[in-house]
Design a protein around this motif. Structure first.
Motif, PDB file in Angstrom:
ATOM      1  N   ASP A 105       0.857  -0.993   0.498  1.00  0.00           N
ATOM      2  CA  ASP A 105       0.026  -0.016  -0.271  1.00  0.00           C
ATOM      3  C   ASP A 105       0.885   1.197   0.057  1.00  0.00           C
ATOM      4  OD1 ASP A 105      -1.737  -1.690   0.157  1.00  0.00           O
ATOM      5  OD2 ASP A 105      -2.608  -1.655   2.410  1.00  0.00           O
ATOM      6  N   ARG A 106       2.120   1.207   0.731  1.00  0.00           N
ATOM      7  CA  ARG A 106       2.932   2.778   1.064  1.00  0.00           C
ATOM      8  C   ARG A 106       4.657   2.369   0.260  1.00  0.00           C
ATOM      9  NH1 ARG A 106      -0.435   5.676   3.480  1.00  0.00           N
ATOM     10  NH2 ARG A 106      -1.723   5.025   4.830  1.00  0.00           N
ATOM     11  N   PRO A 107       3.882   1.732  -1.217  1.00  0.00           N
ATOM     12  CA  PRO A 107       6.274   1.538  -1.927  1.00  0.00           C
ATOM     13  C   PRO A 107       6.902   2.700  -1.512  1.00  0.00           C
ATOM     14  CG  PRO A 107       3.948   1.697  -3.314  1.00  0.00           C
ATOM     15  CD  PRO A 107       2.957   1.834  -2.468  1.00  0.00           C
ATOM     16  N   VAL A 108       6.624   3.659  -2.483  1.00  0.00           N
ATOM     17  CA  VAL A 108       7.119   4.689  -2.211  1.00  0.00           C
ATOM     18  C   VAL A 108       8.345   5.260  -1.090  1.00  0.00           C
ATOM     19  CG1 VAL A 108       8.124   6.777  -2.487  1.00  0.00           C
ATOM     20  CG2 VAL A 108       6.050   5.749  -3.958  1.00  0.00           C
ATOM     21  N   LEU A 109       7.334   5.252   0.122  1.00  0.00           N
ATOM     22  CA  LEU A 109       7.648   5.102   1.228  1.00  0.00           C
ATOM     23  C   LEU A 109       8.883   3.807   1.889  1.00  0.00           C
ATOM     24  CD1 LEU A 109       7.699   6.870   4.045  1.00  0.00           C
ATOM     25  CD2 LEU A 109       5.570   5.861   5.190  1.00  0.00           C
TER      26      LEU A 109
END
Length: 225
Positions: A105-109
């Motif tokens: 759900d939060r790949p960049v982070l």
């Protein structure tokens, strides 16, 4: 005008720190680590820029603390969601799904977090990370470990490896396949936790998944209950 009490000052400092942590995960998730400056974080948090260095030695420490906060609160929420359970296998399944859910759900982070751990300064212990370690250690113990000091680092390594594999640029592995391997290792049934085909992730609906504010509350706990 009488000076503020020590308790009031402490509460104001707590709220300022919470806003900085929240701003850090938002901005790094939106723009990446390199494109996010301490000034950007302070501005998003509505804080004076000098407060950032008051609470954190640098950007890497701030971002790691912020991501570890997100991780431990996500894990805590998954472990304690209804129906609550003391079953060690179900709690292990929830823990695995919570961490893999963040990678999905939060790949960049999470990619930026993993990259930060590989930098020269590497892993930076902080209170947020210690809470995450406590939750994972408790999960290992409830799962039936007879040697938590050895089995906790192994679980941590396996979860970090799975997150890395899910986020590898150009050759990511699908989260369901990584979940299957972890479930096999810990002898968990596929229906435990929150299977990938379920409507919810980590026990929360889509609205909750996109709302991180609840993990960085600026109101006193007594008022938020």
């Amino acid at each position: 005008m009488s000076p503020r009490s020590a308790l009031v000052n402490e509460e104001l400092r707590r709220r300022s720190k919470e806003r900085l942590l929240h701003a850090a995960v938002e901005l790094v998730g939106e723009h990446g680590y390199e494109a996010t400056t301490l000034g950007d974080i302070a501005d998003r948090a509505g804080s004076a820029r000098g407060l950032v260095s008051y609470y954190f030695p640098g950007k890497r420490q701030l971002v790691q603390s912020a991501v570890h906060r997100l991780m431990h609160r996500t894990l805590e929420e998954a472990l304690e969601r209804e129906p609550r359970t003391d079953d060690g296998r179900e709690r292990m399944a929830r823990a695995i799904d919570a961490i893999l859910g963040l990678a999905r759900d939060r790949p960049v982070l999470m990619r930026q977090h993993m990259a930060g751990l590989l930098q020269a300064e590497g892993f930076l212990p902080c209170p947020e990370q210690r809470r995450l370690a406590e939750l994972l250690s408790d999960t290992v113990a409830r799962h039936g470990s007879h040697d938590v000091e050895a089995d906790y680092p192994m679980l941590r390594a396996l979860l970090m490896g799975a997150v890395y594999a899910a986020l590898m640029p150009g050759a990511p592995m699908p989260v369901p396949a990584l979940r299957a391997e972890l479930f096999k290792r810990y002898r968990l049934d596929w229906a435990m936790g929150v299977p990938p085909d379920a409507a919810a992730s980590g026990g929360t609906d889509q609205k909750d998944r996109t709302d991180m504010a609840r993990f960085f509350a600026t109101e006193p706990e007594a008022q938020s209950k």
